[in-house]
Design an enzyme around this catalytic site. Structure first.
Site, PDB file in Angstrom:
ATOM      1  CG  HIS A  18      -1.894   1.103   1.316  1.00  0.00           C
ATOM      2  ND1 HIS A  18      -3.046   1.048   2.086  1.00  0.00           N
ATOM      3  CD2 HIS A  18      -1.905   2.326   0.729  1.00  0.00           C
ATOM      4  CE1 HIS A  18      -3.709   2.181   1.970  1.00  0.00           C
ATOM      5  NE2 HIS A  18      -3.027   2.982   1.159  1.00  0.00           N
ATOM      6  CG  HIS A  20      -1.286   6.134  -2.663  1.00  0.00           C
ATOM      7  ND1 HIS A  20      -2.463   5.930  -3.337  1.00  0.00           N
ATOM      8  CD2 HIS A  20      -1.503   5.733  -1.393  1.00  0.00           C
ATOM      9  CE1 HIS A  20      -3.367   5.442  -2.494  1.00  0.00           C
ATOM     10  NE2 HIS A  20      -2.813   5.304  -1.302  1.00  0.00           N
ATOM     11  CG  HIS A 195      -7.594   3.542  -0.148  1.00  0.00           C
ATOM     12  ND1 HIS A 195      -6.933   2.919  -1.166  1.00  0.00           N
ATOM     13  CD2 HIS A 195      -6.674   4.345   0.468  1.00  0.00           C
ATOM     14  CE1 HIS A 195      -5.667   3.338  -1.160  1.00  0.00           C
ATOM     15  NE2 HIS A 195      -5.484   4.196  -0.184  1.00  0.00           N
ATOM     16  CD  GLU A 198      -7.260   6.810   4.651  1.00  0.00           C
ATOM     17  OE1 GLU A 198      -7.847   6.793   3.551  1.00  0.00           O
ATOM     18  OE2 GLU A 198      -6.137   7.359   4.818  1.00  0.00           O
ATOM     19  CG  ASP A 276      -1.397   5.803   2.725  1.00  0.00           C
ATOM     20  OD1 ASP A 276      -1.707   5.538   1.541  1.00  0.00           O
ATOM     21  OD2 ASP A 276      -2.209   6.309   3.527  1.00  0.00           O
ATOM     22  CG  ASP A 277       0.253   8.948   0.296  1.00  0.00           C
ATOM     23  OD1 ASP A 277       0.301   8.872  -0.935  1.00  0.00           O
ATOM     24  OD2 ASP A 277      -0.759   8.644   0.961  1.00  0.00           O
TER      25      ASP A 277
END
Ligand code: ADE
Ligand code: ZN
Length: 335
Positions: A18, A20, A195, A198, A276-277
């Site tokens: 996961h 991005h 997703h 969340e 994630d990021d």
């Protein structure tokens, strides 16, 4: 945390499921690409941009994240971004990663779909010591019609991505909005993830399972609000790709000691740790492992379980999976 455990979580082999790729753009690279492409930014220095990374919720992050992605124009830009992330992940002993990308963020600015996919894919192909595949995400704040058009544009490059995801603003954009396009993607033999849970309610996890037929839930941390759903996720061995630092930065939990990751594991769920990021949330894979293990009473056995879950949940053929699981066993036998 015990120094030996800290060493283990950093150096054990693992998979990241996961992430991005646009969320790996560090402020320095954003500025370098802005200069290369003569794109103007709303911030006049790397420090000013980094200072803006004080998020109050998912939307406050997404606004800055999409602005950051606006510096990406050429195939080389997508290549450079991806190569930088893969080198960083490899240093954290990530052996395999499945990268999300958001084509609509780029095609809406006139960047051709092939530029996006070919640049990211070439960096994955050329990387050594780490394998990487791609998952095309639809932006859920846009229409299903837009998602269908995006799928059409991507189909000539079908051999360069393995799956479909659903990201962006969760609340008010339930999974059922994308039921038809996900059904089409399933017919095409693509892997499916979304997703859910969340910021959105547990009901979104249920509809992602029932109406989108996803094979993993991205985040999913709010499942614990629904006991029957939690039991179902455990029974179906449905993987959750949890992103601890993201959850703190986006205020899903106030602090790491309040994160429910250990409760998810105790409920028998197939939990994985992911970044994630990473450029926006203060850390890559190992930073996420360290922050989580520092704040929660997690053990060596939990570390092995989390790494095992990451390979079990990966979209890899069984021989490749076995190879990584054997490497993991050998690692723990030696440490
Ligand atoms: N796009 C990038 N990161 C995201 C996240 N954490 N949730 C939803 N959409 C995203
Ligand atoms: Zn995400």
């Amino acid at each position: 945390m015990d120094a030996n455990l800290a060493h283990i979580i950093k150096s054990m082999p693992k998979a990241e499921l996961h992430m991005h790729i646009e969320g790996s753009l560090e402020p320095e690279l954003i500025f370098a690409l802005a200069e290369r492409n003569k794109v103007s930014l709303a911030y006049d220095s790397v420090e000013a941009l980094r200072a803006a990374y004080a998020f109050t919720d998912l939307q406050s992050f997404l606004d800055i994240y999409y602005a950051g992605a606006s510096v990406l124009l050429t195939e080389q830009d997508f290549y450079d971004m991806t190569a930088a992330y893969l080198a960083r992940a490899k240093a954290d002993h990530v052996r395999h990663t499945e990268l999300f990308f958001d084509p609509q963020t780029h095609t809406a600015r006139g960047v051709p779909m092939a530029t996006v996919i070919n640049g990211i894919h070439r960096a994955c192909q050329e990387a050594e010591g780490i394998s990487a595949t791609l998952i095309l995400c639809f932006l859920r704040h846009l229409s299903e019609e837009d998602a269908f058009a995006t799928l059409e544009q991507a189909l000539p490059l079908r051999d360069k991505f393995i799956g479909i995801g659903l990201d962006s603003s969760e609340r008010g954009h339930p999974p059922e909005k994308f039921a038809r396009v996900f059904a089409r993607c399933k017919e095409l033999g693509l892997h499916l993830v979304a997703h859910a849970g969340e910021e959105g309610p547990p009901a979104y996890i249920t509809t992602a399972l029932d109406l989108l037929q996803v094979e993993r839930i991205d985040h999913g941390v709010r499942c614990l609000e629904d006991a029957a759903l939690t039991e179902r996720l455990a029974h179906e061995k449905m993987p959750l790709t949890v992103c601890p630092l993201s959850n703190i930065k986006l205020r899903v939990f106030d602090k790491m000691s309040e994160h429910n990751l250990l409760h998810l594991l105790d409920a028998g769920l197939v939990v994985t740790i992911n970044s994630d990021d990473p450029a926006y949330f203060g850390g890559y894979m190992n930073d996420n492992f360290v922050a989580t293990f520092d704040a929660l009473p997690l053990t060596r056995e939990h570390a092995k379980q989390l790494a095992k879950n990451s390979f079990d949940a990966a979209f890899l053929d069984s021989a490749t999976k076995e190879k990584y699981l054997d490497e993991l066993d050998a690692y723990f036998a030696a440490h």
